[in-house]
Design a protein around this motif. Structure first.
Motif, PDB file in Angstrom:
ATOM      1  N   ASN A  85      56.765  51.370  47.067  1.00 13.85           N
ATOM      2  CA  ASN A  85      56.012  50.230  47.577  1.00 13.85           C
ATOM      3  C   ASN A  85      54.880  49.868  46.637  1.00 13.85           C
ATOM      4  OD1 ASN A  85      53.317  51.338  48.718  1.00 13.85           O
ATOM      5  ND2 ASN A  85      54.907  52.749  49.418  1.00 13.85           N
ATOM      6  N   CYS A  86      54.466  48.627  46.728  1.00 16.44           N
ATOM      7  CA  CYS A  86      53.505  48.097  45.762  1.00 16.44           C
ATOM      8  C   CYS A  86      52.797  46.915  46.399  1.00 16.44           C
ATOM      9  CB  CYS A  86      54.310  47.647  44.535  1.00 16.44           C
ATOM     10  SG  CYS A  86      53.464  46.572  43.401  1.00 16.44           S
ATOM     11  N   LYS A  87      51.507  46.835  46.171  1.00 19.00           N
ATOM     12  CA  LYS A  87      50.714  45.750  46.731  1.00 19.00           C
ATOM     13  C   LYS A  87      50.080  44.989  45.567  1.00 19.00           C
ATOM     14  CE  LYS A  87      47.551  45.157  50.584  1.00 19.00           C
ATOM     15  NZ  LYS A  87      46.780  45.844  51.608  1.00 19.00           N
ATOM     16  N   ILE A  88      50.248  43.690  45.568  1.00 19.99           N
ATOM     17  CA  ILE A  88      49.677  42.880  44.499  1.00 19.99           C
ATOM     18  C   ILE A  88      48.709  41.875  45.108  1.00 19.99           C
ATOM     19  CG2 ILE A  88      50.182  41.461  42.481  1.00 19.99           C
ATOM     20  CD1 ILE A  88      53.174  42.247  43.023  1.00 19.99           C
ATOM     21  N   SER A  89      47.529  41.881  44.576  1.00 21.23           N
ATOM     22  CA  SER A  89      46.501  40.996  45.105  1.00 21.23           C
ATOM     23  C   SER A  89      46.793  39.540  44.745  1.00 21.23           C
ATOM     24  CB  SER A  89      45.147  41.424  44.545  1.00 21.23           C
ATOM     25  OG  SER A  89      44.169  40.538  45.020  1.00 21.23           O
ATOM     26  N   LEU A  90      46.461  38.641  45.664  1.00 17.88           N
ATOM     27  CA  LEU A  90      46.614  37.211  45.376  1.00 17.88           C
ATOM     28  C   LEU A  90      45.280  36.584  44.979  1.00 17.88           C
ATOM     29  CD1 LEU A  90      48.947  36.209  48.335  1.00 17.88           C
ATOM     30  CD2 LEU A  90      49.547  36.264  45.922  1.00 17.88           C
ATOM     31  N   LYS A  91      44.235  37.400  45.069  1.00 19.18           N
ATOM     32  CA  LYS A  91      42.913  36.892  44.712  1.00 19.18           C
ATOM     33  C   LYS A  91      42.248  37.845  43.726  1.00 19.18           C
ATOM     34  CE  LYS A  91      42.327  34.652  49.153  1.00 19.18           C
ATOM     35  NZ  LYS A  91      41.849  34.811  50.515  1.00 19.18           N
ATOM     36  N   GLY A  92      41.306  37.317  42.973  1.00 15.76           N
ATOM     37  CA  GLY A  92      40.549  38.177  42.082  1.00 15.76           C
ATOM     38  C   GLY A  92      41.177  38.301  40.699  1.00 15.76           C
ATOM     39  N   GLU A  93      40.611  39.215  39.931  1.00 14.18           N
ATOM     40  CA  GLU A  93      40.960  39.335  38.518  1.00 14.18           C
ATOM     41  C   GLU A  93      42.407  39.730  38.263  1.00 14.18           C
ATOM     42  OE1 GLU A  93      38.565  41.719  35.926  1.00 14.18           O
ATOM     43  OE2 GLU A  93      36.750  40.737  36.678  1.00 14.18           O
ATOM     44  N   ASP A  94      42.884  40.721  39.008  1.00 12.43           N
ATOM     45  CA  ASP A  94      44.223  41.237  38.749  1.00 12.43           C
ATOM     46  C   ASP A  94      45.269  40.572  39.627  1.00 12.43           C
ATOM     47  OD1 ASP A  94      43.319  43.021  36.846  1.00 12.43           O
ATOM     48  OD2 ASP A  94      42.743  44.470  38.383  1.00 12.43           O
ATOM     49  N   SER A  95      44.978  39.354  40.038  1.00 13.24           N
ATOM     50  CA  SER A  95      45.885  38.725  40.990  1.00 13.24           C
ATOM     51  C   SER A  95      47.193  38.312  40.322  1.00 13.24           C
ATOM     52  CB  SER A  95      45.207  37.511  41.622  1.00 13.24           C
ATOM     53  OG  SER A  95      44.919  36.551  40.634  1.00 13.24           O
ATOM     54  N   MET A  96      48.157  38.097  41.143  1.00 17.49           N
ATOM     55  CA  MET A  96      49.486  37.734  40.681  1.00 17.49           C
ATOM     56  C   MET A  96      49.474  36.337  40.074  1.00 17.49           C
ATOM     57  SD  MET A  96      52.900  38.447  42.737  1.00 17.49           S
ATOM     58  CE  MET A  96      52.831  37.375  44.082  1.00 17.49           C
ATOM     59  N   GLU A  97      50.200  36.197  38.999  1.00 17.86           N
ATOM     60  CA  GLU A  97      50.273  34.893  38.345  1.00 17.86           C
ATOM     61  C   GLU A  97      51.342  34.043  39.026  1.00 17.86           C
ATOM     62  OE1 GLU A  97      50.545  33.094  33.826  1.00 17.86           O
ATOM     63  OE2 GLU A  97      51.243  35.117  34.222  1.00 17.86           O
ATOM     64  N   ILE A  98      50.937  32.895  39.503  1.00 27.93           N
ATOM     65  CA  ILE A  98      51.876  32.003  40.187  1.00 27.93           C
ATOM     66  C   ILE A  98      51.955  30.689  39.416  1.00 27.93           C
ATOM     67  CG2 ILE A  98      52.376  30.758  42.319  1.00 27.93           C
ATOM     68  CD1 ILE A  98      50.672  32.996  43.724  1.00 27.93           C
ATOM     69  N   ILE A  99      53.160  30.391  38.945  1.00 24.52           N
ATOM     70  CA  ILE A  99      53.340  29.177  38.159  1.00 24.52           C
ATOM     71  C   ILE A  99      54.293  28.251  38.906  1.00 24.52           C
ATOM     72  CG2 ILE A  99      54.158  28.234  35.960  1.00 24.52           C
ATOM     73  CD1 ILE A  99      53.521  31.077  34.801  1.00 24.52           C
TER      74      ILE A  99
END
Ligand SMILES: [Zn+2]
Length: 165
Positions: A85-99
């Motif tokens: 399992n893995c959690k990726i932040s949608l906010k902040g510096e290490d957030s996921m890149e959404i294009i």
């Protein structure tokens, strides 16, 4: 195929993503002469979204071609992360890149598969090395499974380190 997540599809409900990422799409360099990825990365995961993050849960599998670090014998090793399992932040510096509403999950799966690589590949846990090749090359299921547990343990230790960063 890279594993792509269409953000509009995940807004309301969780998504099941299942498939394989080819070695060329993974672009994975093991950085270790003893270990080479030998097959696609197979994933079967559930992806969920909450206000601040994306959570992925499921299994990752990959076949590796390894060379024993003691006796140099070639052998196959299967990565089989059943409860990854893995959690990726949608906010902040290490957030996921959404294009354009799409996020590429490939780098995350690549990174975690890489962490599951054996640190010192051994053809069997009791390998004594090149000078004293044991006549009994029995791969007893018992030793194999305890070996597997050890490896899984190492992975979690590595993951814990990551979380601290
Ligand atoms: Zn060996």
């Amino acid at each position: 195929m890279p594993i792509l997540l269409h953000m509009d599809k995940i807004e309301k409900e969780s998504l099941i993503l299942k498939g394989e990422i080819s070695l060329s799409d993974l672009n994975m360099e093991s950085g270790d002469d003893l270990i080479k990825p030998a097959g696609p990365l197979a994933y079967d995961i559930v992806v969920k979204q909450d206000d601040e993050s994306i959570t992925m849960q499921g299994s990752l599998k990959m076949l590796l071609q390894c060379e024993c670090s003691r006796c140099l014998q070639l052998f196959e090793h299967k990565i089989n992360q059943k409860s990854w399992n893995c959690k990726i932040s949608l906010k902040g510096e290490d957030s996921m890149e959404i294009i354009h509403g799409t996020a590429d999950l490939t780098p995350y799966l690549r990174e975690y598969t890489f962490l599951a690589f054996p640190q010192h590949p051994l053809c069997e846990s009791g390998c004594v090395g090149i000078n004293q090749v044991p006549t009994d090359s029995g791969n007893s299921p018992l030793s194999e499974s305890s070996n597997e547990k050890l490896k899984n343990k190492n992975v979690w230790v590595e993951l814990d380190k990551l979380n601290l960063d």
